[in-house]
Design a protein around this motif. Structure first.
Motif, PDB file in Angstrom:
ATOM      1  N   GLU A  75       0.869  -1.167   0.000  1.00 35.43           N
ATOM      2  CA  GLU A  75       0.000   0.000   0.000  1.00 35.43           C
ATOM      3  C   GLU A  75       0.912   1.225   0.000  1.00 35.43           C
ATOM      4  N   VAL A  76       0.585   2.211  -0.813  1.00 33.76           N
ATOM      5  CA  VAL A  76       1.398   3.423  -0.899  1.00 33.76           C
ATOM      6  C   VAL A  76       0.684   4.542  -0.153  1.00 33.76           C
ATOM      7  N   MET A  77       1.424   5.225   0.717  1.00 33.75           N
ATOM      8  CA  MET A  77       0.902   6.397   1.413  1.00 33.75           C
ATOM      9  C   MET A  77       1.862   7.549   1.183  1.00 33.75           C
ATOM     10  N   HIS A  78       1.353   8.770   1.404  1.00 29.86           N
ATOM     11  CA  HIS A  78       2.133   9.942   1.020  1.00 29.86           C
ATOM     12  C   HIS A  78       2.411  10.934   2.143  1.00 29.86           C
ATOM     13  N   SER A  79       1.972  10.620   3.386  1.00 24.21           N
ATOM     14  CA  SER A  79       2.207  11.590   4.465  1.00 24.21           C
ATOM     15  C   SER A  79       2.263  10.911   5.819  1.00 24.21           C
ATOM     16  N   LEU A  80       2.915  11.603   6.732  1.00 22.52           N
ATOM     17  CA  LEU A  80       2.955  11.174   8.132  1.00 22.52           C
ATOM     18  C   LEU A  80       1.532  11.000   8.659  1.00 22.52           C
ATOM     19  N   GLN A  81       0.678  11.970   8.402  1.00 18.34           N
ATOM     20  CA  GLN A  81      -0.686  11.925   8.937  1.00 18.34           C
ATOM     21  C   GLN A  81      -1.462  10.723   8.403  1.00 18.34           C
ATOM     22  N   GLU A  82      -1.264  10.405   7.154  1.00 21.33           N
ATOM     23  CA  GLU A  82      -1.954   9.251   6.565  1.00 21.33           C
ATOM     24  C   GLU A  82      -1.555   7.960   7.295  1.00 21.33           C
ATOM     25  N   VAL A  83      -0.270   7.810   7.589  1.00 21.15           N
ATOM     26  CA  VAL A  83       0.204   6.631   8.306  1.00 21.15           C
ATOM     27  C   VAL A  83      -0.300   6.646   9.749  1.00 21.15           C
ATOM     28  N   GLN A 104      13.233   9.546  11.546  1.00 27.54           N
ATOM     29  CA  GLN A 104      13.247  10.884  12.144  1.00 27.54           C
ATOM     30  C   GLN A 104      11.846  11.486  12.175  1.00 27.54           C
ATOM     31  N   GLU A 105      11.100  11.304  11.112  1.00 22.03           N
ATOM     32  CA  GLU A 105       9.763  11.875  11.014  1.00 22.03           C
ATOM     33  C   GLU A 105       8.794  11.229  12.011  1.00 22.03           C
ATOM     34  N   PHE A 106       8.923   9.922  12.225  1.00 25.86           N
ATOM     35  CA  PHE A 106       7.950   9.189  13.039  1.00 25.86           C
ATOM     36  C   PHE A 106       8.361   9.002  14.493  1.00 25.86           C
ATOM     37  N   LEU A 107       9.634   9.163  14.810  1.00 27.45           N
ATOM     38  CA  LEU A 107      10.115   8.914  16.168  1.00 27.45           C
ATOM     39  C   LEU A 107       9.302   9.626  17.253  1.00 27.45           C
ATOM     40  N   PRO A 108       8.907  10.898  17.070  1.00 22.63           N
ATOM     41  CA  PRO A 108       8.117  11.552  18.119  1.00 22.63           C
ATOM     42  C   PRO A 108       6.760  10.891  18.384  1.00 22.63           C
ATOM     43  N   ASN A 109       6.288  10.062  17.461  1.00 24.77           N
ATOM     44  CA  ASN A 109       4.984   9.414  17.605  1.00 24.77           C
ATOM     45  C   ASN A 109       5.079   7.963  18.058  1.00 24.77           C
ATOM     46  N   CYS A 110       6.292   7.447  18.195  1.00 21.42           N
ATOM     47  CA  CYS A 110       6.469   6.046  18.599  1.00 21.42           C
ATOM     48  C   CYS A 110       6.344   5.900  20.108  1.00 21.42           C
ATOM     49  N   SER A 111       5.762   4.783  20.522  1.00 21.24           N
ATOM     50  CA  SER A 111       5.673   4.505  21.956  1.00 21.24           C
ATOM     51  C   SER A 111       6.611   3.379  22.376  1.00 21.24           C
ATOM     52  N   VAL A 112       7.134   2.606  21.423  1.00 17.66           N
ATOM     53  CA  VAL A 112       8.068   1.519  21.716  1.00 17.66           C
ATOM     54  C   VAL A 112       9.173   1.538  20.670  1.00 17.66           C
ATOM     55  N   LEU A 113      10.401   1.236  21.110  1.00 16.38           N
ATOM     56  CA  LEU A 113      11.549   1.121  20.217  1.00 16.38           C
ATOM     57  C   LEU A 113      12.162  -0.267  20.372  1.00 16.38           C
ATOM     58  N   TYR A 114      12.436  -0.905  19.252  1.00 16.25           N
ATOM     59  CA  TYR A 114      13.138  -2.194  19.224  1.00 16.25           C
ATOM     60  C   TYR A 114      14.456  -1.950  18.510  1.00 16.25           C
ATOM     61  N   ARG A 115      15.549  -2.027  19.267  1.00 12.13           N
ATOM     62  CA  ARG A 115      16.862  -1.710  18.699  1.00 12.13           C
ATOM     63  C   ARG A 115      17.797  -2.902  18.867  1.00 12.13           C
ATOM     64  N   THR A 116      18.386  -3.322  17.760  1.00 16.58           N
ATOM     65  CA  THR A 116      19.461  -4.307  17.814  1.00 16.58           C
ATOM     66  C   THR A 116      20.764  -3.538  17.707  1.00 16.58           C
ATOM     67  N   VAL A 117      21.647  -3.734  18.680  1.00 21.76           N
ATOM     68  CA  VAL A 117      22.957  -3.087  18.643  1.00 21.76           C
ATOM     69  C   VAL A 117      23.996  -4.150  18.304  1.00 21.76           C
ATOM     70  N   ILE A 118      24.697  -3.919  17.212  1.00 20.32           N
ATOM     71  CA  ILE A 118      25.786  -4.797  16.807  1.00 20.32           C
ATOM     72  C   ILE A 118      27.058  -4.171  17.349  1.00 20.32           C
ATOM     73  N   HIS A 119      27.747  -4.903  18.197  1.00 19.91           N
ATOM     74  CA  HIS A 119      28.886  -4.346  18.938  1.00 19.91           C
ATOM     75  C   HIS A 119      30.158  -4.376  18.094  1.00 19.91           C
ATOM     76  N   GLU A 120      30.079  -3.680  16.963  1.00 19.99           N
ATOM     77  CA  GLU A 120      31.174  -3.514  16.011  1.00 19.99           C
ATOM     78  C   GLU A 120      31.005  -2.146  15.368  1.00 19.99           C
ATOM     79  N   SER A 121      31.985  -1.747  14.583  1.00 29.40           N
ATOM     80  CA  SER A 121      31.886  -0.528  13.775  1.00 29.40           C
ATOM     81  C   SER A 121      32.022  -0.919  12.307  1.00 29.40           C
ATOM     82  N   PHE A 122      31.146  -0.372  11.486  1.00 33.05           N
ATOM     83  CA  PHE A 122      31.122  -0.683  10.067  1.00 33.05           C
ATOM     84  C   PHE A 122      31.253   0.600   9.251  1.00 33.05           C
ATOM     85  N   GLU A 123      31.515   0.455   7.973  1.00 34.13           N
ATOM     86  CA  GLU A 123      31.539   1.570   7.036  1.00 34.13           C
ATOM     87  C   GLU A 123      30.137   1.720   6.458  1.00 34.13           C
ATOM     88  N   GLY A 124      29.690   2.968   6.322  1.00 31.07           N
ATOM     89  CA  GLY A 124      28.378   3.179   5.738  1.00 31.07           C
ATOM     90  C   GLY A 124      28.087   4.649   5.547  1.00 31.07           C
TER      91      GLY A 124
END
Length: 164
Positions: A75-83, A104-124
């Protein structure tokens, strides 16, 4: 409910050339088991970086400013508000899955965060946006199994937004 899910290295790196800079089957399995039977939301670039294929057993929403964008099985949506309107009416969890601008756009509206931290440093070239961790409480952490297929030390963290 709106949640964000991502994997990052020790420096907050989340991508290289619109793909993950590492291969970590444990994290892919965690992502799958956490998001199955729910909705995932991603930007067009992230979706196209996955080969324009929706993931099975999930409703996929592609967010784009292109009013004419079409892709099979999503499904295609076009705005923060639509989502946000969709997420309010959806009984399951609506997961924000990237890229950096979408997080960045949605973070202020999130109530839960699921973060995997890989204990290394990569190029990107793509980093997760800054998080004010004082607004969050860690409610779970577990260490990932390191083995022949999962060669990087990693941990799975879950955070809940603190009440105002």
């Amino acid at each position: 409910m709106l949640a964000a899910i991502w994997a990052q290295d020790e420096n907050g790196l989340i991508g290289k050339d619109d793909k993950l800079p590492w291969h970590l089957p444990n994290d892919l399995a965690f992502f799958k088991s956490t998001t199955e039977n729910n909705t995932i939301v991603m930007g067009r670039t992230t979706f196209e970086g996955m080969g324009k294929r929706p993931l099975p057993n999930r409703r996929t929403i592609v967010l784009t400013s292109d009013a004419n964008y079409l892709a099979d099985g999503v499904e295609v949506m076009h705005s923060l508000q639509e989502v946000l309107t969709y997420a309010e009416s959806f009984e399951g969890i609506t997961f924000i899955t990237g890229g950096a601008k979408v997080y960045q756009e949605f973070l202020p509206n999130c109530s839960v965060l699921y973060r995997t931290v890989i204990h290394e440093s990569f190029e990107g070239d793509t980093y997760f946006p800054p998080v004010n961790w004082e607004e969050w409480t860690m409610i779970n952490i577990s260490e990932g199994l390191v083995d022949d297929k999962n060669v990087f030390k990693h941990s799975f963290e879950t955070y809940q937004r603190k009440a105002n």
